[in-house]
Design a protein around this motif. Sequence first.
Motif, PDB file in Angstrom:
ATOM      1  N   ARG A  25       0.252  -1.230   0.369  1.00 51.73           N
ATOM      2  CA  ARG A  25       0.043  -0.305  -0.209  1.00 51.73           C
ATOM      3  C   ARG A  25       1.253   1.390   0.110  1.00 51.73           C
ATOM      4  O   ARG A  25       0.813   1.747  -0.551  1.00 51.73           O
ATOM      5  CB  ARG A  25      -1.277  -0.132   0.740  1.00 51.73           C
ATOM      6  N   GLU A  26       1.777   0.888   1.066  1.00 56.29           N
ATOM      7  CA  GLU A  26       2.450   2.378   0.905  1.00 56.29           C
ATOM      8  C   GLU A  26       3.148   2.353  -0.457  1.00 56.29           C
ATOM      9  O   GLU A  26       3.829   3.917  -0.638  1.00 56.29           O
ATOM     10  CB  GLU A  26       3.735   2.086   1.933  1.00 56.29           C
ATOM     11  N   MET A  27       3.599   1.914  -1.209  1.00 57.56           N
ATOM     12  CA  MET A  27       4.822   1.329  -2.058  1.00 57.56           C
ATOM     13  C   MET A  27       4.081   1.874  -3.214  1.00 57.56           C
ATOM     14  O   MET A  27       3.567   3.390  -4.412  1.00 57.56           O
ATOM     15  CB  MET A  27       5.236   0.080  -2.426  1.00 57.56           C
ATOM     16  N   ARG A  28       1.866   1.947  -3.323  1.00 60.35           N
ATOM     17  CA  ARG A  28       1.922   2.370  -3.929  1.00 60.35           C
ATOM     18  C   ARG A  28       1.044   4.076  -4.011  1.00 60.35           C
ATOM     19  O   ARG A  28       1.208   4.880  -4.945  1.00 60.35           O
ATOM     20  CB  ARG A  28       0.366   1.902  -4.430  1.00 60.35           C
ATOM     21  N   ILE A  29       0.829   4.491  -2.863  1.00 66.64           N
ATOM     22  CA  ILE A  29       0.997   5.606  -3.029  1.00 66.64           C
ATOM     23  C   ILE A  29       2.113   6.388  -3.128  1.00 66.64           C
ATOM     24  O   ILE A  29       2.272   7.190  -3.480  1.00 66.64           O
ATOM     25  CB  ILE A  29       0.896   5.532  -0.720  1.00 66.64           C
ATOM     26  N   ALA A  30       3.534   6.116  -2.353  1.00 65.96           N
ATOM     27  CA  ALA A  30       4.820   6.532  -3.250  1.00 65.96           C
ATOM     28  C   ALA A  30       5.049   6.315  -4.934  1.00 65.96           C
ATOM     29  O   ALA A  30       5.398   8.104  -4.971  1.00 65.96           O
ATOM     30  CB  ALA A  30       5.461   6.013  -2.217  1.00 65.96           C
ATOM     31  N   ALA A  31       4.701   5.945  -5.378  1.00 67.16           N
ATOM     32  CA  ALA A  31       4.794   5.674  -6.046  1.00 67.16           C
ATOM     33  C   ALA A  31       3.664   6.572  -7.038  1.00 67.16           C
ATOM     34  O   ALA A  31       3.889   7.733  -7.620  1.00 67.16           O
ATOM     35  CB  ALA A  31       4.230   4.146  -7.720  1.00 67.16           C
ATOM     36  N   ALA A  32       2.566   7.038  -6.965  1.00 67.91           N
ATOM     37  CA  ALA A  32       1.883   7.886  -7.420  1.00 67.91           C
ATOM     38  C   ALA A  32       1.589   9.400  -7.102  1.00 67.91           C
ATOM     39  O   ALA A  32       1.489  10.149  -7.938  1.00 67.91           O
ATOM     40  CB  ALA A  32       0.334   7.389  -6.870  1.00 67.91           C
ATOM     41  N   VAL A  33       2.176   9.254  -5.447  1.00 67.34           N
ATOM     42  CA  VAL A  33       2.814  11.097  -4.813  1.00 67.34           C
ATOM     43  C   VAL A  33       4.261  11.014  -6.489  1.00 67.34           C
ATOM     44  O   VAL A  33       3.969  12.558  -6.804  1.00 67.34           O
ATOM     45  CB  VAL A  33       3.579  11.068  -3.925  1.00 67.34           C
ATOM     46  N   GLN A  34       4.650  10.273  -6.071  1.00 72.33           N
ATOM     47  CA  GLN A  34       6.302  10.877  -6.933  1.00 72.33           C
ATOM     48  C   GLN A  34       5.563  10.934  -8.881  1.00 72.33           C
ATOM     49  O   GLN A  34       6.337  11.908  -9.581  1.00 72.33           O
ATOM     50  CB  GLN A  34       7.116   9.446  -6.871  1.00 72.33           C
ATOM     51  N   TRP A  35       4.671  10.146  -8.981  1.00 73.29           N
ATOM     52  CA  TRP A  35       4.453  10.429 -10.546  1.00 73.29           C
ATOM     53  C   TRP A  35       3.662  11.726 -10.511  1.00 73.29           C
ATOM     54  O   TRP A  35       4.110  12.024 -11.904  1.00 73.29           O
ATOM     55  CB  TRP A  35       3.825   8.755 -11.506  1.00 73.29           C
ATOM     56  N   TYR A  36       2.931  12.498 -10.064  1.00 68.58           N
ATOM     57  CA  TYR A  36       1.596  13.057  -9.968  1.00 68.58           C
ATOM     58  C   TYR A  36       2.818  14.227  -9.687  1.00 68.58           C
ATOM     59  O   TYR A  36       2.449  15.119 -10.242  1.00 68.58           O
ATOM     60  CB  TYR A  36       0.930  12.893  -8.794  1.00 68.58           C
ATOM     61  N   ALA A  37       3.756  13.964  -8.777  1.00 66.63           N
ATOM     62  CA  ALA A  37       4.811  15.481  -8.779  1.00 66.63           C
ATOM     63  C   ALA A  37       5.510  15.584 -10.442  1.00 66.63           C
ATOM     64  O   ALA A  37       6.149  16.858 -10.609  1.00 66.63           O
ATOM     65  CB  ALA A  37       5.971  14.849  -8.034  1.00 66.63           C
ATOM     66  N   GLU A  38       5.839  14.678 -11.301  1.00 62.66           N
ATOM     67  CA  GLU A  38       7.103  14.957 -11.978  1.00 62.66           C
ATOM     68  C   GLU A  38       6.045  15.367 -13.412  1.00 62.66           C
ATOM     69  O   GLU A  38       5.989  15.403 -14.631  1.00 62.66           O
ATOM     70  CB  GLU A  38       7.218  13.395 -12.193  1.00 62.66           C
ATOM     71  N   GLN A  39       4.765  15.381 -12.825  1.00 64.28           N
ATOM     72  CA  GLN A  39       3.697  15.333 -13.928  1.00 64.28           C
ATOM     73  C   GLN A  39       3.466  14.896 -14.762  1.00 64.28           C
ATOM     74  O   GLN A  39       3.227  14.940 -16.033  1.00 64.28           O
ATOM     75  CB  GLN A  39       3.896  17.075 -14.631  1.00 64.28           C
TER      76      GLN A  39
END
Length: 82
Positions: A25-39
């Motif tokens: 779950r934490e990995m999914r959230i971290a990936a989503a946040v990172q990919w959002y931050a990278e636009q």
Amino acid sequence: MTQLAIEVPEDILSTLRLPPAEFAREMRIAAAVQWYAEQRVSHEKAAEIAGQCRVEFINELRRRIPAIQLDLAELDAELNDL
């Protein structure tokens, strides 16, 4: 939905003190946040990746990065559209 299997060193889970499901779950959230931050993805897609509703994901972003990422020209254009 596609399922992925990843291998992580056994000590990672004990180091982070997380059971496997919470780690995933934490990995999914971290990936989503990172990919959002990278636009690379929108709020909506990032929330879907994170397994959260859009409001939950935006709240997660508030804890990690700016939830709205506009440069000055984009902000100016949006304000002019009001």
